[in-house]
Design a protein around this motif. Structure first.
Motif, PDB file in Angstrom:
ATOM      1  N   GLN A 158       1.042  -1.431   0.045  1.00  0.00           N
ATOM      2  CA  GLN A 158      -0.106  -0.417   0.164  1.00  0.00           C
ATOM      3  C   GLN A 158       0.417   1.411   0.383  1.00  0.00           C
ATOM      4  OE1 GLN A 158      -2.811  -0.012   3.539  1.00  0.00           O
ATOM      5  NE2 GLN A 158      -4.005   1.791   1.988  1.00  0.00           N
ATOM      6  N   ALA A 159       0.558   2.195  -1.608  1.00  0.00           N
ATOM      7  CA  ALA A 159       2.002   3.420  -1.195  1.00  0.00           C
ATOM      8  C   ALA A 159       0.578   4.359  -0.897  1.00  0.00           C
ATOM      9  CB  ALA A 159       0.993   3.469  -2.775  1.00  0.00           C
ATOM     10  N   PRO A 160       1.538   5.347  -0.665  1.00  0.00           N
ATOM     11  CA  PRO A 160      -0.031   6.810   0.058  1.00  0.00           C
ATOM     12  C   PRO A 160      -0.767   7.153  -0.557  1.00  0.00           C
ATOM     13  CG  PRO A 160       3.053   6.907   0.434  1.00  0.00           C
ATOM     14  CD  PRO A 160       2.682   5.878  -0.699  1.00  0.00           C
ATOM     15  N   GLY A 161      -2.267   7.610  -0.386  1.00  0.00           N
ATOM     16  CA  GLY A 161      -2.922   7.351  -0.850  1.00  0.00           C
ATOM     17  C   GLY A 161      -3.844   6.340  -1.990  1.00  0.00           C
ATOM     18  N   LYS A 162      -2.918   4.720  -1.507  1.00  0.00           N
ATOM     19  CA  LYS A 162      -3.720   3.920  -2.523  1.00  0.00           C
ATOM     20  C   LYS A 162      -3.935   3.110  -2.030  1.00  0.00           C
ATOM     21  CE  LYS A 162      -0.522   5.734  -6.577  1.00  0.00           C
ATOM     22  NZ  LYS A 162       0.245   4.850  -7.198  1.00  0.00           N
ATOM     23  N   GLU A 163      -4.910   2.473  -2.392  1.00  0.00           N
ATOM     24  CA  GLU A 163      -5.829   1.737  -1.631  1.00  0.00           C
ATOM     25  C   GLU A 163      -4.724   0.125  -1.615  1.00  0.00           C
ATOM     26  OE1 GLU A 163     -10.532   1.772  -3.179  1.00  0.00           O
ATOM     27  OE2 GLU A 163      -9.421   0.156  -3.983  1.00  0.00           O
ATOM     28  N   ARG A 164      -5.204  -0.759  -0.386  1.00  0.00           N
ATOM     29  CA  ARG A 164      -3.757  -1.957  -0.743  1.00  0.00           C
ATOM     30  C   ARG A 164      -3.620  -2.844  -1.730  1.00  0.00           C
ATOM     31  NH1 ARG A 164      -3.444  -4.947   4.765  1.00  0.00           N
ATOM     32  NH2 ARG A 164      -2.739  -2.113   5.639  1.00  0.00           N
ATOM     33  N   GLU A 165      -2.916  -2.709  -2.700  1.00  0.00           N
ATOM     34  CA  GLU A 165      -2.710  -3.817  -3.421  1.00  0.00           C
ATOM     35  C   GLU A 165      -1.929  -5.741  -4.004  1.00  0.00           C
ATOM     36  OE1 GLU A 165      -0.831  -2.925  -8.232  1.00  0.00           O
ATOM     37  OE2 GLU A 165       0.745  -2.308  -6.300  1.00  0.00           O
ATOM     38  N   PHE A 166      -2.457  -6.004  -4.182  1.00  0.00           N
ATOM     39  CA  PHE A 166      -1.978  -7.751  -4.893  1.00  0.00           C
ATOM     40  C   PHE A 166      -0.892  -8.134  -4.891  1.00  0.00           C
ATOM     41  CE2 PHE A 166      -2.026 -12.519  -4.590  1.00  0.00           C
ATOM     42  CZ  PHE A 166      -1.242 -12.280  -6.075  1.00  0.00           C
ATOM     43  N   VAL A 167       0.201  -8.795  -4.647  1.00  0.00           N
ATOM     44  CA  VAL A 167       1.570  -8.652  -4.693  1.00  0.00           C
ATOM     45  C   VAL A 167       1.853  -9.956  -5.852  1.00  0.00           C
ATOM     46  CG1 VAL A 167       3.693  -8.058  -4.317  1.00  0.00           C
ATOM     47  CG2 VAL A 167       2.581  -6.510  -3.581  1.00  0.00           C
ATOM     48  N   ALA A 168       1.333 -11.445  -4.860  1.00  0.00           N
ATOM     49  CA  ALA A 168       1.907 -11.656  -4.593  1.00  0.00           C
ATOM     50  C   ALA A 168       1.154 -13.132  -3.887  1.00  0.00           C
ATOM     51  CB  ALA A 168       3.784 -12.543  -4.404  1.00  0.00           C
ATOM     52  N   PHE A 169       1.534 -14.433  -4.444  1.00  0.00           N
ATOM     53  CA  PHE A 169       0.624 -15.284  -3.799  1.00  0.00           C
ATOM     54  C   PHE A 169       1.055 -16.690  -3.551  1.00  0.00           C
ATOM     55  CE2 PHE A 169      -2.867 -17.861  -1.490  1.00  0.00           C
ATOM     56  CZ  PHE A 169      -3.015 -18.793  -1.958  1.00  0.00           C
ATOM     57  N   ILE A 170       1.139 -17.531  -2.397  1.00  0.00           N
ATOM     58  CA  ILE A 170       2.135 -19.006  -2.697  1.00  0.00           C
ATOM     59  C   ILE A 170       1.258 -19.985  -2.337  1.00  0.00           C
ATOM     60  CG2 ILE A 170       3.325 -18.402  -0.516  1.00  0.00           C
ATOM     61  CD1 ILE A 170       5.452 -20.646  -1.941  1.00  0.00           C
ATOM     62  N   ARG A 171       0.730 -21.013  -2.802  1.00  0.00           N
ATOM     63  CA  ARG A 171       0.275 -21.683  -2.158  1.00  0.00           C
ATOM     64  C   ARG A 171       1.056 -22.169  -1.482  1.00  0.00           C
ATOM     65  NH1 ARG A 171      -4.635 -22.465  -5.113  1.00  0.00           N
ATOM     66  NH2 ARG A 171      -4.361 -22.173  -7.168  1.00  0.00           N
ATOM     67  N   ARG A 172      -0.139 -23.456  -0.406  1.00  0.00           N
ATOM     68  CA  ARG A 172       0.556 -23.860   1.094  1.00  0.00           C
ATOM     69  C   ARG A 172       1.774 -24.425   0.807  1.00  0.00           C
ATOM     70  NH1 ARG A 172      -5.827 -26.232   3.938  1.00  0.00           N
ATOM     71  NH2 ARG A 172      -5.777 -26.986   1.297  1.00  0.00           N
ATOM     72  N   SER A 173       1.361 -25.525   0.471  1.00  0.00           N
ATOM     73  CA  SER A 173       3.027 -26.377  -0.452  1.00  0.00           C
ATOM     74  C   SER A 173       3.888 -26.168  -1.140  1.00  0.00           C
ATOM     75  CB  SER A 173       2.560 -27.457  -1.478  1.00  0.00           C
ATOM     76  OG  SER A 173       2.228 -27.196  -2.752  1.00  0.00           O
ATOM     77  N   GLY A 174       4.090 -25.001  -1.734  1.00  0.00           N
ATOM     78  CA  GLY A 174       4.515 -23.601  -1.811  1.00  0.00           C
ATOM     79  C   GLY A 174       4.702 -24.257  -4.054  1.00  0.00           C
ATOM     80  N   GLY A 175       3.650 -25.286  -4.511  1.00  0.00           N
ATOM     81  CA  GLY A 175       3.815 -25.339  -5.406  1.00  0.00           C
ATOM     82  C   GLY A 175       3.399 -24.592  -7.191  1.00  0.00           C
ATOM     83  N   SER A 176       3.213 -23.363  -6.380  1.00  0.00           N
ATOM     84  CA  SER A 176       1.968 -22.580  -7.204  1.00  0.00           C
ATOM     85  C   SER A 176       2.069 -20.694  -6.606  1.00  0.00           C
ATOM     86  CB  SER A 176       0.873 -22.761  -7.955  1.00  0.00           C
ATOM     87  OG  SER A 176       0.789 -24.019  -8.564  1.00  0.00           O
ATOM     88  N   THR A 177       2.475 -20.198  -7.977  1.00  0.00           N
ATOM     89  CA  THR A 177       2.994 -18.900  -6.750  1.00  0.00           C
ATOM     90  C   THR A 177       2.221 -18.457  -8.188  1.00  0.00           C
ATOM     91  OG1 THR A 177       5.362 -18.979  -8.537  1.00  0.00           O
ATOM     92  CG2 THR A 177       5.135 -19.215  -5.673  1.00  0.00           C
ATOM     93  N   TYR A 178       1.474 -16.540  -8.084  1.00  0.00           N
ATOM     94  CA  TYR A 178       1.149 -16.282  -8.562  1.00  0.00           C
ATOM     95  C   TYR A 178       1.576 -14.222  -8.002  1.00  0.00           C
ATOM     96  CZ  TYR A 178      -2.373 -19.783  -8.883  1.00  0.00           C
ATOM     97  OH  TYR A 178      -2.720 -21.157  -9.122  1.00  0.00           O
TER      98      TYR A 178
END
Length: 124
Positions: free
Chosen positions: A39-59
């Motif tokens: 979250q940058a000043p004056g902006k909404e919180r933004e998705f950056v990255a995601f990882i599944r429980r096993s670590g097998g997939s990332t986005y």
């Protein structure tokens, strides 16, 4: 209840690198899906990255693809965000977040637990 504590933020010049860490406690870490937001000043919180429980997939959000890498070490109850080729527009408070299931979401309200955030500042 899950506690999340981020570390690793700081001031870096454009083109530099930082590695953020997020240590989790309170629940079996391997049962949690993990995300990074910013979250940058004056902006909404933004998705950056995601990882599944096993670590097998990332986005990733398109703006960080090829520069950022999310990873996790379930033995250490920690998720990481390696950030390379940083740009001034990456300046923000970075938060890690957890979901208590395996689903992939990019929206902040879908996450159950949040850390306190760590500041990343990239100078030009």
């Amino acid at each position: 209840q899950v506690q999340l504590v981020e570390s690793g933020g700081g001031l870096v010049q454009a083109g530099g690198s930082l590695r953020l860490s997020c240590a989790a406690s309170g629940r079996t870490f391997s049962s949690l899906s993990m995300g990074w937001f910013r979250q940058a000043p004056g902006k909404e919180r933004e998705f950056v990255a995601f990882i599944r429980r096993s670590g097998g997939s990332t986005y990733y959000v398109d703006s960080v693809k090829g520069r950022f890498t999310i990873s996790r070490d379930n033995a250490k109850n920690t998720v990481y965000l390696q950030m390379n080729s940083l740009k001034p527009e990456d300046t923000a408070v970075y938060y890690c977040a957890a979901r208590a299931d395996g689903s992939y979401y990019r929206t902040a309200y879908e996450y159950d637990y949040w850390g306190q955030g760590t500041q990343v500042t990239v100078s030009s």
